[in-house]
Design a protein around this motif. Structure first.
Motif, PDB file in Angstrom:
ATOM      1  N   LEU A  35       0.833  -1.208   0.000  1.00 36.18           N
ATOM      2  CA  LEU A  35       0.000   0.000   0.000  1.00 36.18           C
ATOM      3  C   LEU A  35       0.865   1.253   0.000  1.00 36.18           C
ATOM      4  O   LEU A  35       0.619   2.193  -0.759  1.00 36.18           O
ATOM      5  CB  LEU A  35      -0.936   0.012   1.207  1.00 36.18           C
ATOM      6  N   TRP A  36       1.898   1.269   0.826  1.00 32.45           N
ATOM      7  CA  TRP A  36       2.750   2.459   0.913  1.00 32.45           C
ATOM      8  C   TRP A  36       3.444   2.739  -0.414  1.00 32.45           C
ATOM      9  O   TRP A  36       3.546   3.888  -0.844  1.00 32.45           O
ATOM     10  CB  TRP A  36       3.762   2.320   2.050  1.00 32.45           C
ATOM     11  N   LEU A  37       3.926   1.689  -1.086  1.00 28.09           N
ATOM     12  CA  LEU A  37       4.588   1.884  -2.378  1.00 28.09           C
ATOM     13  C   LEU A  37       3.609   2.425  -3.422  1.00 28.09           C
ATOM     14  O   LEU A  37       3.985   3.254  -4.256  1.00 28.09           O
ATOM     15  CB  LEU A  37       5.202   0.576  -2.863  1.00 28.09           C
ATOM     16  N   GLN A  38       2.349   2.001  -3.372  1.00 26.21           N
ATOM     17  CA  GLN A  38       1.358   2.515  -4.317  1.00 26.21           C
ATOM     18  C   GLN A  38       1.058   3.991  -4.043  1.00 26.21           C
ATOM     19  O   GLN A  38       0.909   4.780  -4.972  1.00 26.21           O
ATOM     20  CB  GLN A  38       0.074   1.684  -4.253  1.00 26.21           C
ATOM     21  N   VAL A  39       0.963   4.356  -2.777  1.00 23.04           N
ATOM     22  CA  VAL A  39       0.716   5.754  -2.416  1.00 23.04           C
ATOM     23  C   VAL A  39       1.883   6.630  -2.863  1.00 23.04           C
ATOM     24  O   VAL A  39       1.697   7.688  -3.483  1.00 23.04           O
ATOM     25  CB  VAL A  39       0.461   5.892  -0.894  1.00 23.04           C
ATOM     26  N   VAL A  40       3.098   6.191  -2.575  1.00 17.89           N
ATOM     27  CA  VAL A  40       4.285   6.967  -2.954  1.00 17.89           C
ATOM     28  C   VAL A  40       4.375   7.104  -4.466  1.00 17.89           C
ATOM     29  O   VAL A  40       4.657   8.189  -4.991  1.00 17.89           O
ATOM     30  CB  VAL A  40       5.561   6.320  -2.370  1.00 17.89           C
ATOM     31  N   ARG A  48       7.089  16.332  -5.972  1.00 21.51           N
ATOM     32  CA  ARG A  48       8.362  15.846  -5.443  1.00 21.51           C
ATOM     33  C   ARG A  48       8.180  15.632  -3.941  1.00 21.51           C
ATOM     34  O   ARG A  48       7.761  16.535  -3.224  1.00 21.51           O
ATOM     35  CB  ARG A  48       9.466  16.863  -5.681  1.00 21.51           C
ATOM     36  N   ILE A  49       8.514  14.438  -3.477  1.00 21.76           N
ATOM     37  CA  ILE A  49       8.314  14.084  -2.074  1.00 21.76           C
ATOM     38  C   ILE A  49       9.466  14.654  -1.252  1.00 21.76           C
ATOM     39  O   ILE A  49      10.632  14.461  -1.576  1.00 21.76           O
ATOM     40  CB  ILE A  49       8.214  12.563  -1.910  1.00 21.76           C
ATOM     41  N   SER A  50       9.125  15.355  -0.172  1.00 23.13           N
ATOM     42  CA  SER A  50      10.157  15.939   0.683  1.00 23.13           C
ATOM     43  C   SER A  50      10.367  15.131   1.956  1.00 23.13           C
ATOM     44  O   SER A  50      11.476  15.069   2.466  1.00 23.13           O
ATOM     45  CB  SER A  50       9.825  17.392   1.032  1.00 23.13           C
ATOM     46  N   ARG A  51       9.293  14.528   2.486  1.00 20.95           N
ATOM     47  CA  ARG A  51       9.389  13.779   3.739  1.00 20.95           C
ATOM     48  C   ARG A  51       8.409  12.621   3.708  1.00 20.95           C
ATOM     49  O   ARG A  51       7.278  12.786   3.260  1.00 20.95           O
ATOM     50  CB  ARG A  51       9.013  14.699   4.901  1.00 20.95           C
ATOM     51  N   GLU A  52       8.828  11.470   4.211  1.00 23.62           N
ATOM     52  CA  GLU A  52       7.894  10.360   4.305  1.00 23.62           C
ATOM     53  C   GLU A  52       8.217   9.470   5.490  1.00 23.62           C
ATOM     54  O   GLU A  52       9.376   9.274   5.839  1.00 23.62           O
ATOM     55  CB  GLU A  52       7.854   9.533   3.024  1.00 23.62           C
ATOM     56  N   GLN A  53       7.159   8.986   6.113  1.00 20.54           N
ATOM     57  CA  GLN A  53       7.263   8.003   7.184  1.00 20.54           C
ATOM     58  C   GLN A  53       6.295   6.887   6.816  1.00 20.54           C
ATOM     59  O   GLN A  53       5.082   7.069   6.857  1.00 20.54           O
ATOM     60  CB  GLN A  53       6.879   8.596   8.535  1.00 20.54           C
TER      61      GLN A  53
END
Length: 194
Positions: A35-40, A48-53
């Motif tokens: 799920l997380w990989l699909q969201v990202v 452009r992603i700056s922060r992720e947990q």
């Protein structure tokens, strides 16, 4: 030429289909890393992603996933390949004004699966004057006084800040529908799949 103008008129005059998904969106139970990989991947296509947990959903460890993007100036009508401005009003507004957007995504595990919430914030640039205004910050004096001018004087409009315009719900819907499709639909066999 007329085909290009016709396509432009179609893009500006056509609204999104009225398929709405709730925000936050409830998703079925799937592996948390999938799920997380699909969201990202869905968000990375636009911003452009700056922060992720990443989200964690294991026995004894449950953590909410959070993803933040950096601000991105909206794509104009002359940039149809950019996905951060949806067709219609949002793209026209980004053409006529300096608009920037950023996204914040929350993925919360619960007993029946996951809840995905997307917030796309939209801001308008606030400048001290228009770009091609006839007034200038360097006023001319006509009383005989001597004034010194610095050679590196910049006469462009200066940004005073950004005015919040609220949420871009159209882009939120596009991202949520993309994530929903990625998680719930099977991959279709293509040329590279056997």
């Amino acid at each position: 030429m007329s085909a290009g103008c016709g396509q432009l008129a179609y893009r500006l005059g056509t609204d999104m289909p009225p398929q709405y998904v709730p925000n936050p969106l409830d998703l079925p139970p799937v592996p948390a890393d999938f799920l997380w990989l699909q969201v990202v991947d869905a968000v990375d296509d636009v911003f452009r992603i700056s922060r992720e947990q990443p989200v964690v959903n294991q026995p004894g460890a449950v953590l909410e996933g959070r993803l933040e993007t950096s601000y991105k100036v909206g794509g104009s009508i002359l940039e149809p390949w950019r996905k951060d401005s949806s067709p219609g009003f949002e793209r026209l507004q980004s053409t006529l004004q300096s608009i920037r957007r950023r996204a914040i995504v929350h993925v919360r595990p619960h007993s029946n699966g996951y809840s995905v919430e997307i917030i796309v914030q939209k801001d308008l640039e606030d400048t001290d004057r228009t770009q091609y205004a006839t007034e200038t910050t360097a006023g001319q004096r006509h009383d005989g006084s001597r004034t010194s001018r610095v050679d590196d004087f910049d006469d462009n409009p200066q940004t005073l800040g950004w005015i919040p315009l609220g949420r871009d719900t159209t882009l939120e819907q596009i991202l949520l529908q993309d994530i929903f499709r990625r998680v719930t639909q099977k991959d279709t066999p293509g040329l590279l799949n056997h």
